[in-house]
Design an enzyme around this catalytic site. Structure first.
Site, PDB file in Angstrom:
ATOM      1  N   THR A   1      44.303  40.301  41.380  1.00 59.83           N
ATOM      2  CA  THR A   1      44.675  39.193  40.505  1.00 59.83           C
ATOM      3  C   THR A   1      44.016  37.949  41.102  1.00 59.83           C
ATOM      4  O   THR A   1      43.358  38.036  42.136  1.00 59.83           O
ATOM      5  CB  THR A   1      46.208  39.053  40.415  1.00 59.83           C
ATOM      6  OG1 THR A   1      46.528  37.942  39.561  1.00 59.83           O
ATOM      7  CG2 THR A   1      46.845  38.816  41.775  1.00 59.83           C
TER       8      THR A   1
ATOM      9  N   HIS B   1      44.536  35.414  30.227  1.00 60.65           N
ATOM     10  CA  HIS B   1      43.319  35.292  31.038  1.00 60.65           C
ATOM     11  C   HIS B   1      42.295  36.283  30.488  1.00 60.65           C
ATOM     12  O   HIS B   1      42.478  37.496  30.608  1.00 60.65           O
ATOM     13  CB  HIS B   1      43.665  35.601  32.505  1.00 60.65           C
ATOM     14  CG  HIS B   1      42.524  35.413  33.453  1.00 60.65           C
ATOM     15  ND1 HIS B   1      42.678  35.542  34.809  1.00 60.65           N
ATOM     16  CD2 HIS B   1      41.217  35.098  33.263  1.00 60.65           C
ATOM     17  CE1 HIS B   1      41.510  35.323  35.412  1.00 60.65           C
ATOM     18  NE2 HIS B   1      40.610  35.064  34.492  1.00 60.65           N
TER      19      HIS B   1
ATOM     20  N   ASP C   1      49.208  38.844  30.070  1.00 55.87           N
ATOM     21  CA  ASP C   1      48.124  39.747  30.495  1.00 55.87           C
ATOM     22  C   ASP C   1      48.610  41.169  30.761  1.00 55.87           C
ATOM     23  O   ASP C   1      47.918  42.148  30.462  1.00 55.87           O
ATOM     24  CB  ASP C   1      47.471  39.249  31.794  1.00 55.87           C
ATOM     25  CG  ASP C   1      46.704  37.956  31.620  1.00 55.87           C
ATOM     26  OD1 ASP C   1      46.518  37.515  30.461  1.00 55.87           O
ATOM     27  OD2 ASP C   1      46.299  37.374  32.642  1.00 55.87           O
TER      28      ASP C   1
ATOM     29  N   GLU D   1      43.152  31.030  30.094  1.00 51.54           N
ATOM     30  CA  GLU D   1      42.637  30.993  31.475  1.00 51.54           C
ATOM     31  C   GLU D   1      41.284  31.673  31.478  1.00 51.54           C
ATOM     32  O   GLU D   1      41.126  32.768  30.914  1.00 51.54           O
ATOM     33  CB  GLU D   1      43.555  31.803  32.397  1.00 51.54           C
ATOM     34  CG  GLU D   1      44.826  31.127  32.758  1.00 51.54           C
ATOM     35  CD  GLU D   1      45.649  32.023  33.675  1.00 51.54           C
ATOM     36  OE1 GLU D   1      45.102  32.997  34.232  1.00 51.54           O
ATOM     37  OE2 GLU D   1      46.832  31.750  33.809  1.00 51.54           O
TER      38      GLU D   1
ATOM     39  N   GLY E   1      53.870  35.274  34.700  1.00 51.62           N
ATOM     40  CA  GLY E   1      53.529  36.521  34.040  1.00 51.62           C
ATOM     41  C   GLY E   1      54.194  37.737  34.645  1.00 51.62           C
ATOM     42  O   GLY E   1      55.135  38.306  34.092  1.00 51.62           O
TER      43      GLY E   1
ATOM     44  N   HIS F   1      42.075  43.481  30.969  1.00 48.12           N
ATOM     45  CA  HIS F   1      43.333  43.520  30.194  1.00 48.12           C
ATOM     46  C   HIS F   1      43.173  42.841  28.835  1.00 48.12           C
ATOM     47  O   HIS F   1      43.071  43.506  27.817  1.00 48.12           O
ATOM     48  CB  HIS F   1      44.536  43.009  31.021  1.00 48.12           C
ATOM     49  CG  HIS F   1      44.302  41.826  31.901  1.00 48.12           C
ATOM     50  ND1 HIS F   1      43.763  40.643  31.438  1.00 48.12           N
ATOM     51  CD2 HIS F   1      44.546  41.633  33.221  1.00 48.12           C
ATOM     52  CE1 HIS F   1      43.712  39.781  32.428  1.00 48.12           C
ATOM     53  NE2 HIS F   1      44.150  40.343  33.533  1.00 48.12           N
TER      54      HIS F   1
HETATM   55  N1  PXP Z   1      48.466  30.882  36.659  1.00 51.04           N
HETATM   56  C1  PXP Z   1      47.215  31.332  36.880  1.00 51.04           C
HETATM   57  C2  PXP Z   1      46.097  30.348  36.967  1.00 51.04           C
HETATM   58  C3  PXP Z   1      46.942  32.713  37.001  1.00 51.04           C
HETATM   59  O1  PXP Z   1      45.691  33.140  37.215  1.00 51.04           O
HETATM   60  C4  PXP Z   1      48.017  33.618  36.873  1.00 51.04           C
HETATM   61  C5  PXP Z   1      47.751  35.094  36.962  1.00 51.04           C
HETATM   62  O2  PXP Z   1      46.890  35.485  35.947  1.00 51.04           O
HETATM   63  C6  PXP Z   1      49.305  33.103  36.629  1.00 51.04           C
HETATM   64  C7  PXP Z   1      49.501  31.741  36.555  1.00 51.04           C
HETATM   65  C8  PXP Z   1      50.495  34.004  36.492  1.00 51.04           C
HETATM   66  O3  PXP Z   1      50.724  34.623  37.712  1.00 51.04           O
HETATM   67  P1  PXP Z   1      51.837  35.748  37.841  1.00 51.04           P
HETATM   68  O4  PXP Z   1      51.414  36.881  36.963  1.00 51.04           O
HETATM   69  O5  PXP Z   1      51.845  36.078  39.282  1.00 51.04           O
HETATM   70  O6  PXP Z   1      53.130  35.122  37.352  1.00 51.04           O
END
Ligand code: PXP
Length: 238
Positions: free
Chosen positions: A100, A43, A9, A70, A213, A50
């Site tokens: 987020t 997502h 993302d 997502e 991410g 994004h």
């Molecule tokens: N899992 C889910 C369900 C999320 O919504 C996100 C963020 O979009 C992530 C994982 C990844 O999170 P991060 O960017 O903090 O690693």
């Protein structure tokens, strides 16, 4: 040992800062796969801040691993998902004003509604994962919807302020993981995982995939995407 789903993302966030064409998340996905990513996660938000529909459709055609979409449980998103057919879907809560995703789905409060979405998507051959906090009621409700997977929300663990909190939150995730598996759910985790806090989560019994991410893309800005992904892979799967 779990596999690594790389959430791209934030590549799209940089592109959208100028509403331009670079950096392209589709190119980033190819590099991520070459570096050892086991899956690509995006997502598609209601406000398209994004990732764009164009990205999801091109990723569907180009990636060689797994596409995890997502999305919020809404009719608009379900229509897109049924058309694109990602390898699996993670249903997440979504509020426009959040920076987020800020917590797990309240599955307990909307078990019937979510169950209908799960049925529709899984009926079309797309396994569904529910993003939830590692709480017994949420996991039990998740099992009742018929979803194949849960993704444990690791944000609270990631925000632990000291060693005591860190230990306590890791215990919550471990217990949640055990319960999920007893309930017949498959187990993923994600949100807020970094190069400093991922290892203990990767070691939770039955953990299949970690979706990461922000920390990977942040490191990639400084050392390159290939190296950032290889370093995370070694942490997860030494
Ligand atoms: N899992 C889910 C369900 C999320 O919504 C996100 C963020 O979009 C992530 C994982 C990844 O999170 P991060 O960017 O903090 O690693």
């Amino acid at each position: 040992m779990p596999t690594l789903g790389v959430n791209i993302d934030h590549i799209a966030t940089i592109r959208q800062a100028r509403r331009g064409v670079e950096p392209d998340p589709v190119a980033a996905a190819a590099i991520a796969e070459l570096a050892g990513a086991d899956g690509i996660t995006v997502h598609l938000r209601e406000d398209r801040r994004h990732i764009q529909e164009r990205d999801v459709r091109l990723l569907r055609q180009t990636i060689r691993t797994r596409l995890n979409l997502e999305m919020a449980a809404t009719p608009e998103m379900v229509a897109i998902a049924l058309d694109v057919k990602p390898d699996y879907i993670t249903l997440v809560p979504e509020r426009r004003e959040e920076i987020t995703t800020e917590g797990g789905l309240n599955v307990q409060a909307q078990c019937d509604r979510l169950g209908k979405f799960v049925n529709q998507l899984q009926g079309a051959g797309i396994p569904v994962s529910l993003f939830v906090d590692a709480e017994a009621e949420q996991l039990q409700a998740s099992a009742r919807t018929g979803a194949k997977f849960v993704e444990l929300h690791t944000g609270t663990y990631a925000n632990a302020k000291d060693e005591t909190e860190h230990k306590r939150e890791l215990e919550v995730l471990t217990k949640g993981g055990e319960l999920a598996i007893r309930l017949g759910l498959r187990l993923n985790s994600g949100h807020g995982l970094t190069y400093w806090n991922t290892k203990p989560v990767a070691q939770i019994s039955g953990m299949e995939e970690l979706n990461i991410g922000h920390s990977i893309i942040s490191r990639a800005v400084l050392v390159g995407l290939d190296r950032a992904i290889r370093e995370m892979k070694v942490l997860i799967n030494p």
